[in-house]
Design a protein around this motif. Structure first.
Motif, mmCIF file in Angstrom:
data_model
loop_
_atom_site.group_PDB
_atom_site.id
_atom_site.type_symbol
_atom_site.label_atom_id
_atom_site.label_comp_id
_atom_site.label_asym_id
_atom_site.label_seq_id
_atom_site.Cartn_x
_atom_site.Cartn_y
_atom_site.Cartn_z
ATOM 1 N N GLY A 135 -3.068 -3.669 2.729
ATOM 2 C CA GLY A 135 -3.561 -3.474 4.086
ATOM 3 C C GLY A 135 -2.488 -3.531 5.148
ATOM 4 O O GLY A 135 -2.796 -3.458 6.337
ATOM 5 N N SER A 136 -1.220 -3.676 4.755
ATOM 6 C CA SER A 136 -0.123 -3.716 5.716
ATOM 7 C C SER A 136 0.760 -2.485 5.517
ATOM 8 O O SER A 136 0.827 -1.922 4.423
ATOM 9 C CB SER A 136 0.708 -4.989 5.530
ATOM 10 O OG SER A 136 1.234 -5.048 4.216
ATOM 11 N N PHE A 137 1.427 -2.093 6.584
ATOM 12 C CA PHE A 137 2.286 -0.921 6.508
ATOM 13 C C PHE A 137 3.556 -1.228 5.729
ATOM 14 O O PHE A 137 4.088 -2.334 5.786
ATOM 15 C CB PHE A 137 2.651 -0.436 7.910
ATOM 16 C CG PHE A 137 1.564 0.351 8.571
ATOM 17 C CD1 PHE A 137 1.340 1.676 8.233
ATOM 18 C CD2 PHE A 137 0.745 -0.236 9.520
ATOM 19 C CE1 PHE A 137 0.333 2.404 8.824
ATOM 20 C CE2 PHE A 137 -0.270 0.483 10.124
ATOM 21 C CZ PHE A 137 -0.483 1.801 9.771
ATOM 22 N N SER A 138 4.016 -0.225 5.009
ATOM 23 C CA SER A 138 5.257 -0.369 4.249
ATOM 24 C C SER A 138 6.425 -0.581 5.209
ATOM 25 O O SER A 138 6.444 -0.058 6.322
ATOM 26 C CB SER A 138 5.487 0.890 3.408
ATOM 27 O OG SER A 138 6.760 0.868 2.819
ATOM 28 N N LYS A 139 7.389 -1.372 4.773
ATOM 29 C CA LYS A 139 8.552 -1.646 5.631
ATOM 30 C C LYS A 139 9.498 -0.465 5.705
ATOM 31 O O LYS A 139 10.312 -0.368 6.615
ATOM 32 C CB LYS A 139 9.290 -2.878 5.099
ATOM 33 C CG LYS A 139 8.477 -4.178 5.183
ATOM 34 C CD LYS A 139 9.287 -5.366 4.695
ATOM 35 C CE LYS A 139 8.485 -6.652 4.793
ATOM 36 N NZ LYS A 139 9.259 -7.821 4.316
ATOM 37 N N VAL A 172 1.060 10.172 15.098
ATOM 38 C CA VAL A 172 -0.238 10.642 14.631
ATOM 39 C C VAL A 172 -0.748 9.646 13.594
ATOM 40 O O VAL A 172 -0.041 9.310 12.637
ATOM 41 C CB VAL A 172 -0.121 12.052 14.015
ATOM 42 C CG1 VAL A 172 -1.473 12.528 13.494
ATOM 43 C CG2 VAL A 172 0.427 13.023 15.043
ATOM 44 N N TYR A 173 -1.973 9.170 13.792
ATOM 45 C CA TYR A 173 -2.567 8.158 12.927
ATOM 46 C C TYR A 173 -3.548 8.830 11.969
ATOM 47 O O TYR A 173 -4.508 9.472 12.405
ATOM 48 C CB TYR A 173 -3.276 7.092 13.759
ATOM 49 C CG TYR A 173 -2.342 6.331 14.676
ATOM 50 C CD1 TYR A 173 -1.780 5.120 14.284
ATOM 51 C CD2 TYR A 173 -2.001 6.831 15.936
ATOM 52 C CE1 TYR A 173 -0.912 4.428 15.115
ATOM 53 C CE2 TYR A 173 -1.135 6.155 16.771
ATOM 54 C CZ TYR A 173 -0.589 4.948 16.354
ATOM 55 O OH TYR A 173 0.276 4.268 17.184
ATOM 56 N N VAL A 174 -3.290 8.688 10.686
ATOM 57 C CA VAL A 174 -4.131 9.291 9.653
ATOM 58 C C VAL A 174 -4.966 8.191 9.013
ATOM 59 O O VAL A 174 -4.420 7.300 8.348
ATOM 60 C CB VAL A 174 -3.277 10.019 8.595
ATOM 61 C CG1 VAL A 174 -4.178 10.675 7.541
ATOM 62 C CG2 VAL A 174 -2.382 11.057 9.260
ATOM 63 N N ASN A 175 -6.273 8.227 9.226
ATOM 64 C CA ASN A 175 -7.212 7.220 8.703
ATOM 65 C C ASN A 175 -6.867 5.819 9.191
ATOM 66 O O ASN A 175 -7.092 4.826 8.480
ATOM 67 C CB ASN A 175 -7.243 7.251 7.170
ATOM 68 C CG ASN A 175 -7.755 8.567 6.633
ATOM 69 O OD1 ASN A 175 -8.615 9.200 7.230
ATOM 70 N ND2 ASN A 175 -7.209 9.007 5.506
ATOM 71 N N VAL A 176 -6.314 5.743 10.400
ATOM 72 C CA VAL A 176 -5.960 4.459 11.002
ATOM 73 C C VAL A 176 -6.520 4.431 12.421
ATOM 74 O O VAL A 176 -6.370 5.399 13.167
ATOM 75 C CB VAL A 176 -4.429 4.253 11.045
ATOM 76 C CG1 VAL A 176 -4.088 2.905 11.679
ATOM 77 C CG2 VAL A 176 -3.838 4.342 9.647
ATOM 78 N N ALA A 220 3.459 4.750 5.203
ATOM 79 C CA ALA A 220 2.180 4.634 4.516
ATOM 80 C C ALA A 220 1.680 3.194 4.539
ATOM 81 O O ALA A 220 2.464 2.238 4.670
ATOM 82 C CB ALA A 220 2.302 5.124 3.078
ATOM 83 N N LEU A 221 0.369 3.056 4.436
ATOM 84 C CA LEU A 221 -0.256 1.737 4.371
ATOM 85 C C LEU A 221 -0.326 1.301 2.917
ATOM 86 O O LEU A 221 -0.790 2.042 2.048
ATOM 87 C CB LEU A 221 -1.657 1.788 4.973
ATOM 88 C CG LEU A 221 -2.361 0.457 5.220
ATOM 89 C CD1 LEU A 221 -1.655 -0.301 6.334
ATOM 90 C CD2 LEU A 221 -3.817 0.676 5.577
ATOM 91 N N PHE A 281 -6.277 8.265 2.072
ATOM 92 C CA PHE A 281 -4.849 8.035 2.309
ATOM 93 C C PHE A 281 -4.640 7.603 3.762
ATOM 94 O O PHE A 281 -5.158 8.203 4.698
ATOM 95 C CB PHE A 281 -4.057 9.306 2.039
ATOM 96 C CG PHE A 281 -2.579 9.147 2.241
ATOM 97 C CD1 PHE A 281 -1.821 8.385 1.376
ATOM 98 C CD2 PHE A 281 -1.950 9.755 3.325
ATOM 99 C CE1 PHE A 281 -0.453 8.227 1.561
ATOM 100 C CE2 PHE A 281 -0.586 9.614 3.516
ATOM 101 C CZ PHE A 281 0.166 8.847 2.633
ATOM 102 N N THR A 282 -3.853 6.560 3.942
ATOM 103 C CA THR A 282 -3.647 5.968 5.261
ATOM 104 C C THR A 282 -2.164 5.933 5.580
ATOM 105 O O THR A 282 -1.359 5.448 4.784
ATOM 106 C CB THR A 282 -4.211 4.528 5.304
ATOM 107 O OG1 THR A 282 -5.569 4.554 4.878
ATOM 108 C CG2 THR A 282 -4.135 3.969 6.708
#
Length: 362
Positions: free
Chosen positions: A311-315, A42-46, A306-307, A284-285
């Protein structure tokens, strides 16, 4: 059914004469087989990546949040009910005797009287079944039309297909009630909450600002951000994001799920507990990876990524458990408000997967 056998190999004629318990086990086996590997993201604000779209470039289609526990429709009531009645050995026996009454060589009385007795029993049973099913339909309508609040205005749920995707074509449009799926929120917005539904704590979460739209349960979709207040029933399986408590905790009553009246504690992740206003929720992304729908009320496995500010996703992915999930059918208690994102709707929710098919009284 033998272990390892494919449930799809059961002949359709055999399915017709299976007991309700056997049909429920078969349905669970089919659902488990279909769910293998069917994890959802599920993509939240993405924006959905190309890999998440289907062959036509559309968002994945998830079940609507409109449920139906009634067995019959207007068109199927008579034939389906007659079939259910004459599956009973007693009715089949008396029908066989009635047929023999029309054979002159073996008749022992008036065929009309025998037919009248059998048809009276069938008609009374049909009337009873129709009344009980009408009560189920009324209960379904009440649940489907229950009010809910979703994040609206400029916020867009990217997991939701366009509105025309949900509309039937042809003459079926005459029977269709538009779900408002093409709106900016999770459903057809009806404006802010009226004064009769306003709580003292609503100022904190911004109900009166118009950021939340009032809709109905049947118009909710996977990915919608919903607001629940003290005493509200949970409309779908919802991932808890934040609550009115500083530590992100809340309490729910689950007697509709497991019969237990004691309250159960739920908690939001530390990374989302600060989302205590509509602007923060709208900004929140993240992506939520969830296991396939299943019947396990006390188990849930997923992760949230989380983003970052760059602008990149957390590892790192934060693990999710059943303590982070609010199940449909539970009720929020002793908590002013909670906010969460919907992961499973309609027949994918745990309570509906455990409900099974409405049994026939035999």
């Amino acid at each position: 059914m033998a272990q390892g056998a494919s449930p799809r190999r059961v002949p359709w004629i055999k399915r017709l004469f299976m007991s309700p318990a056997s049909r429920k086990r078969l349905a669970e086996a089919e659902a488990a087989e279909a769910a293998v590997g069917a994890r959802r993201t599920v993509y939240v604000n993405v924006e959905l990546p190309p890999s998440a779209l289907d062959g036509h470039g559309r968002a994945p289609q998830y079940p609507a949040n409109q449920i139906r526990t009634a067995k019959y429709t207007v068109l199927s009531f008579v034939p389906k009910n007659l079939f259910e009645q004459f599956r009973r050995a007693a009715n089949m026996y008396f029908l066989f005797l009635l047929i023999l009454q029309f054979v002159p060589a073996v008749t022992t009385g008036s065929p009309g009287l025998s037919a009248l007795a059998l048809f009276t029993i069938v008609f009374l049973t049909m009337a009873k079944d129709g009344y009980e099913d009408s009560r189920r339909s009324a209960s379904d309508r009440e649940a489907n039309r229950a009010p809910a609040f979703v994040l609206g205005n400029s916020w867009v749920n990217t997991n939701k297909p366009p509105s025309h995707f949900f509309r039937p074509r042809g003459i079926m449009r005459l029977l269709w009630s538009d779900s408002g799926a093409g709106g900016t929120a999770g459903g057809a917005g009806l404006g802010v909450a009226p004064a009769a539904m306003t709580h003292a704590s609503d100022v904190d979460i911004g109900i009166e600002s118009g950021a939340w739209l009032r809709t109905e349960w049947r118009h909710l979709h996977v990915g919608d951000i919903v607001l629940l207040r003290d005493g509200d029933a949970v409309p779908a399986d919802v991932l808890l994001l934040s609550t009115s408590e500083d530590d992100g905790s809340c309490f729910v009553e689950t007697k509709n799920l497991d019969g237990e009246t004691n309250l159960k504690a739920k908690a939001a992740l530390a990374s989302t507990a600060h989302l205590v206003s509509p602007p923060r929720l709208a900004q929140f992304t993240c992506t939520v990876d969830a296991e396939p729908p299943n019947t396990q009320l006390y188990s849930f496995k997923g992760s949230l990524q989380a983003l970052s500010a760059g602008g990149s996703f957390s590892k790192t992915k934060e693990p999710l458990g059943v303590d982070n999930l609010l199940l449909r059918g539970s009720v929020v208690r002793n908590t002013a408000w909670t906010a969460g994102v919907i992961l499973f709707t309609g027949n994918d929710t745990k309570i509906m997967m455990n409900a099974g098919e409405t049994p026939s009284k035999r």
